[in-house]
Design a protein around this motif. Sequence first.
Motif, short mmCIF file in Angstrom:
data_model
loop_
_atom_site.label_atom_id
_atom_site.label_comp_id
_atom_site.label_asym_id
_atom_site.label_seq_id
_atom_site.Cartn_x
_atom_site.Cartn_y
_atom_site.Cartn_z
N ASP A 33 137.01 68.67 -63.20
CA ASP A 33 135.80 68.06 -63.77
C ASP A 33 135.90 66.54 -63.83
OD1 ASP A 33 134.98 70.66 -64.13
OD2 ASP A 33 134.89 70.57 -66.31
N ALA A 62 133.67 63.92 -61.78
CA ALA A 62 132.81 63.00 -62.54
C ALA A 62 133.09 61.56 -62.12
CB ALA A 62 133.03 63.19 -64.04
N THR A 94 130.35 59.19 -60.14
CA THR A 94 130.02 57.88 -60.71
C THR A 94 130.24 56.78 -59.69
OG1 THR A 94 130.54 58.65 -62.94
CG2 THR A 94 130.56 56.27 -62.58
N VAL A 123 127.78 62.58 -67.34
CA VAL A 123 128.21 62.92 -65.97
C VAL A 123 129.22 64.07 -66.03
CG1 VAL A 123 129.26 62.05 -63.85
CG2 VAL A 123 127.80 60.55 -65.21
N ARG A 124 130.16 64.00 -66.96
CA ARG A 124 131.14 65.09 -67.09
C ARG A 124 130.46 66.40 -67.46
NH1 ARG A 124 133.99 60.95 -69.54
NH2 ARG A 124 133.55 61.75 -71.62
N VAL A 169 128.82 67.84 -64.33
CA VAL A 169 129.83 68.42 -63.44
C VAL A 169 130.34 69.75 -63.99
CG1 VAL A 169 132.17 68.10 -62.52
CG2 VAL A 169 130.53 66.22 -62.42
#
Length: 195
Positions: free
Chosen positions: A85, A89, A93, A182-183, A186
């Motif tokens: 993950d 991420a 990004t 973002v994490r 994902v």
Amino acid sequence: MPTGVALRDVREQLFAAAERVLSRDGPSALTSRAVTDEAGCAKGVLHRHFSDFDDFLTELVRDRIARLGHDAATLRESAGTGTVDTNLADAVTKVFGPVAVAIVSLIIFRDELRIRLRRSRPIGVPLLSDATVMIADYLTAERDLGRLTPQADIDTLAPTLIGAGHLLFADRTGTPPEPAAVRKMVATVLSTATA
């Protein structure tokens, strides 16, 4: 504008100038005059190195795709380290930095650019398609290492991560998403694929 100024690495200087204009003012402001003004050179300099402005833009996109190749190698080498993950991420990004987001908009915005890029990349949106391949290669490596389930559908997961990532970062003028967002994206996309 002075015309007798010697420029080293003209292509790189013009590409850097174009990226600054894209980041600051967006794709609609990107003209040959804006690029040469930003680079501090005469407009003729661009036309001595490129057949026309769309040729310049095509090479700018190809240069950006080539840079993605280095990021792809780095991501691939990270397989088996950290967490899947977090690695993804970070990669998403990096893929969707402000210049890349503006370049994707530029590709969509300029018909002639898209036509020229289609000659060597007939499927998908250039840069996004290349990022999808990068993510797919990484996911395949993680699946081979047993960190994703054997049934993990790489052909669905990779474009889903790129599409969702693009939606998170697409507002060039807004605040970029928080790393936690973002994490979370994902982790949600990979929720059925993690071992």
